[in-house]
Design an enzyme around this catalytic site. Sequence first.
Site, short mmCIF file in Angstrom:
data_model
loop_
_atom_site.label_atom_id
_atom_site.label_comp_id
_atom_site.label_asym_id
_atom_site.label_seq_id
_atom_site.Cartn_x
_atom_site.Cartn_y
_atom_site.Cartn_z
N GLU A 160 0.23 3.63 1.75
CA GLU A 160 0.32 4.06 3.16
C GLU A 160 1.71 3.80 3.72
O GLU A 160 2.11 4.38 4.72
CB GLU A 160 -0.72 3.34 4.02
CG GLU A 160 -2.10 3.94 3.99
CD GLU A 160 -2.18 5.32 4.63
OE1 GLU A 160 -1.81 5.46 5.80
OE2 GLU A 160 -2.61 6.26 3.95
N TYR A 181 -1.31 0.29 10.70
CA TYR A 181 -1.64 -0.34 9.42
C TYR A 181 -0.45 -0.23 8.46
O TYR A 181 -0.04 -1.21 7.83
CB TYR A 181 -2.88 0.32 8.81
CG TYR A 181 -3.13 -0.06 7.37
CD1 TYR A 181 -3.76 -1.25 7.05
CD2 TYR A 181 -2.71 0.77 6.33
CE1 TYR A 181 -3.97 -1.60 5.73
CE2 TYR A 181 -2.91 0.42 5.01
CZ TYR A 181 -3.54 -0.77 4.71
OH TYR A 181 -3.74 -1.13 3.40
N SER A 184 0.82 -1.22 0.00
CA SER A 184 0.00 0.00 0.00
C SER A 184 0.84 1.26 0.00
O SER A 184 1.93 1.30 0.61
CB SER A 184 -0.87 -0.02 1.27
OG SER A 184 -1.34 1.27 1.54
N1 GDD Z 1 -12.12 7.68 6.11
C1 GDD Z 1 -12.17 9.02 6.23
N2 GDD Z 1 -13.29 9.60 6.81
N3 GDD Z 1 -11.14 9.75 5.78
C2 GDD Z 1 -11.23 11.10 5.88
C3 GDD Z 1 -12.34 11.74 6.45
C4 GDD Z 1 -13.41 10.96 6.95
O1 GDD Z 1 -14.41 11.44 7.46
N4 GDD Z 1 -12.12 13.09 6.40
C5 GDD Z 1 -10.93 13.28 5.84
N5 GDD Z 1 -10.37 12.07 5.52
C6 GDD Z 1 -9.04 11.86 4.92
C7 GDD Z 1 -8.15 10.94 5.76
O2 GDD Z 1 -7.60 11.65 6.87
C8 GDD Z 1 -7.13 10.53 4.72
O3 GDD Z 1 -6.10 11.49 4.64
C9 GDD Z 1 -7.92 10.54 3.40
O4 GDD Z 1 -9.16 11.20 3.70
C10 GDD Z 1 -8.21 9.16 2.82
O5 GDD Z 1 -8.75 8.35 3.83
P1 GDD Z 1 -9.40 6.91 3.50
O6 GDD Z 1 -10.39 7.02 2.40
O7 GDD Z 1 -9.87 6.34 4.79
O8 GDD Z 1 -8.20 6.05 2.87
P2 GDD Z 1 -6.66 5.91 3.35
O9 GDD Z 1 -5.83 6.75 2.44
O10 GDD Z 1 -6.49 6.10 4.80
O11 GDD Z 1 -6.36 4.37 3.06
C11 GDD Z 1 -6.86 3.68 1.92
O12 GDD Z 1 -5.92 3.68 0.87
C12 GDD Z 1 -4.73 2.97 1.14
C13 GDD Z 1 -3.84 3.05 -0.10
O13 GDD Z 1 -3.02 4.15 0.04
C14 GDD Z 1 -7.22 2.28 2.37
O14 GDD Z 1 -7.88 1.62 1.34
C15 GDD Z 1 -5.97 1.49 2.71
O15 GDD Z 1 -6.32 0.15 3.04
C16 GDD Z 1 -5.05 1.52 1.49
O16 GDD Z 1 -3.87 0.80 1.76
#
Ligand code: GDD
Length: 333
Positions: free
Chosen positions: A129, A151, A127
């Site tokens: 991440e 994670y 990922s």
């Molecule tokens: N979930 C979420 N909810 N994220 C938010 C929110 C909210 O209300 N508000 C802002 N965000 C911001 C988070 O702080 C983060 O910076 C960004 O939106 C993306 O969050 P997510 O959609 O939860 O995804 P992620 O980037 O943390 O992780 C996903 O992508 C990775 C690949 O880079 C997941 O799918 C991971 O499993 C995956 O590895």
Amino acid sequence: MKRALITGITGQDGLYLAELLQSKGYQVFGLIRGQDNPKYDLVRDTVPGITLLKSDLTDISSLVRALELSDPHEVYNLGAISFVPYSWENPVLTTDVTAKGVLNLLEAIRMWAGTDLSRVRFYQASSSEMFGEVREVPQTESTLLWPRSPYGVAKVFGHHLTINYRESYGLHASSGILFNHESPRRGPEFVTRKVTQAVARISLGEQKKLVLGNLDARRDWGFAGDFVEAMWLMLQQDEPEDFVVATGVAHSIRDLLDVAFGEIGIEDWTPWVGVDERYLRPAEVTHLIGDATRARTELGWQPSVEFDELIRMMVASDLIEQELALVRHGASR
Ligand code: GDD
């Protein structure tokens, strides 16, 4: 007939990958966790013909059994605890599944394959991440890893272990460093789907407010259906390798809100959106953007869906889903 075994079959990537492999003539096996898993029917309905095997990444004996039953040519390890905020609340479980699960699966492969490891190829879902506090922009396969969550740390372990099994045992093991990838099948806890679902509900008068965390975070968002193609391509190469899979274009959460609300004719979304610190993370990853040159040149892979189109697709799908929910609700009253 080629056989493939997929862990994480209930997630969006598992479903898209299973469909892709079936369209290529594979017999597909999926590992499903737990007794009476509520997603069992969803998987059977979405991918008819799939064989589901009860197994758990934390139970190595169940993995050996699944390998014996499916006798796969290709193993795709997509199973993980994948919601980043959850990993701060449950760091031990996250490590057991997302990190140690990779070790269990790789060891299970060695136990099952014996001296003939050439009979199988392995894909690990790494990922973006792992880049966390990014050391360079954009990120490539050789960018220093600096994870910012339990994670991310767990994913780094799985990534390096995959490389180690390739180097130690000659296993055809490849790791795909996937940047964020979304679809109408995305879980509603992730930000894109949280936004598109809320926008659909707001448009139907069913929701008044959308509460988010950091609006300034930037992500390189692509379409999950495109990204699973890269996974498959990696296992068709003569030599195993690691690949960044990304679109190369980053957007902020504000951009996401612009496109999603724009779809329902709202230009100024500020009255509809609130910020609450409960959605802020103890350590944030602020800016991810990938350089997928290697995937483009060596795999011939490229994304087919751009950001705006992706978000529009998700809003359209959520509008249909929410309208159907309203009809069902009305009929049940
Ligand atoms: N979930 C979420 N909810 N994220 C938010 C929110 C909210 O209300 N508000 C802002 N965000 C911001 C988070 O702080 C983060 O910076 C960004 O939106 C993306 O969050 P997510 O959609 O939860 O995804 P992620 O980037 O943390 O992780 C996903 O992508 C990775 C690949 O880079 C997941 O799918 C991971 O499993 C995956 O590895």
